[in-house]
Design a protein around this motif. Sequence first.
Motif, PDB file in Angstrom:
ATOM      1  N   VAL A 102       0.908  -1.307   0.084  1.00 35.58           N
ATOM      2  CA  VAL A 102      -0.038  -0.091   0.100  1.00 35.58           C
ATOM      3  C   VAL A 102       0.913   1.197   0.090  1.00 35.58           C
ATOM      4  O   VAL A 102       0.614   2.374  -0.743  1.00 35.58           O
ATOM      5  N   ILE A 103       1.945   1.096   0.713  1.00 35.94           N
ATOM      6  CA  ILE A 103       2.751   2.529   0.866  1.00 35.94           C
ATOM      7  C   ILE A 103       3.558   2.595  -0.420  1.00 35.94           C
ATOM      8  O   ILE A 103       3.756   3.845  -1.140  1.00 35.94           O
ATOM      9  N   VAL A 104       4.003   1.515  -1.311  1.00 40.28           N
ATOM     10  CA  VAL A 104       4.611   1.712  -2.331  1.00 40.28           C
ATOM     11  C   VAL A 104       3.446   2.289  -3.515  1.00 40.28           C
ATOM     12  O   VAL A 104       3.914   3.214  -3.975  1.00 40.28           O
ATOM     13  N   LEU A 105       2.347   1.719  -3.472  1.00 39.45           N
ATOM     14  CA  LEU A 105       1.351   2.487  -4.338  1.00 39.45           C
ATOM     15  C   LEU A 105       1.138   3.881  -4.022  1.00 39.45           C
ATOM     16  O   LEU A 105       0.896   4.410  -4.935  1.00 39.45           O
ATOM     17  N   LEU A 106       1.168   4.197  -2.734  1.00 36.89           N
ATOM     18  CA  LEU A 106       0.996   5.789  -2.376  1.00 36.89           C
ATOM     19  C   LEU A 106       2.305   6.411  -2.879  1.00 36.89           C
ATOM     20  O   LEU A 106       2.208   7.620  -3.597  1.00 36.89           O
ATOM     21  N   ALA A 107       3.563   5.862  -2.433  1.00 38.05           N
ATOM     22  CA  ALA A 107       4.773   6.605  -2.696  1.00 38.05           C
ATOM     23  C   ALA A 107       4.783   6.787  -4.141  1.00 38.05           C
ATOM     24  O   ALA A 107       5.606   7.779  -4.642  1.00 38.05           O
ATOM     25  N   THR A 108       4.663   5.971  -5.244  1.00 41.15           N
ATOM     26  CA  THR A 108       4.811   5.961  -6.649  1.00 41.15           C
ATOM     27  C   THR A 108       3.453   6.797  -7.163  1.00 41.15           C
ATOM     28  O   THR A 108       3.680   6.965  -8.493  1.00 41.15           O
TER      29      THR A 108
END
Length: 174
Positions: A102-108
């Motif tokens: 989820v954090i990767v999807l948000l960060a990218t």
Amino acid sequence: MASNHSPDIFAEIVAGFSTAMSPRYLAVVVLIVAGIAMFNKVSPWLAAYVPASLILAQAITTVLKYTINRPRPPVQEQLVYTYDPSFPSGHSSAAFAIATAVIVLLATKTWRAKYPWAVAIMVIVGASASAASRIYLGVHWLSDVIAGTGIGIAAALSVWAAGSYVYRRRPRVR
């Protein structure tokens, strides 16, 4: 006198939360969310990313769990019953695979949430609470939870790296 019962009530609440955060229930949730994403015409790669991260984390965790076959803490210290080997923690690897994805999807900026920092904090707190609950319930050693956390994070990052590479290298159809 009510304080004599509060540790039992707290243990039941923690046990309920821990059960809700078990890999099998988390798998159901991420598969439902992936299905909704596909229905809303999100790319198949993005819809499959979180479930794939969870599946990889659980596959690694399961292989290690039964290869190492580490015993759990003594039964008299456990507040709930569990039967499989201890190392690494499946709850921790599942929760952190999902949180990291989820954090990767948000960060990218692949997923644009209205309050991305609030979502990030929520998934980190949820994953951390899941890991802590396993120690509190006496069913895992600290090293089990740390290893599970590392596996979950590594699985999500590996799936993102591999998927991004394959998706980027795929020929475009016009």
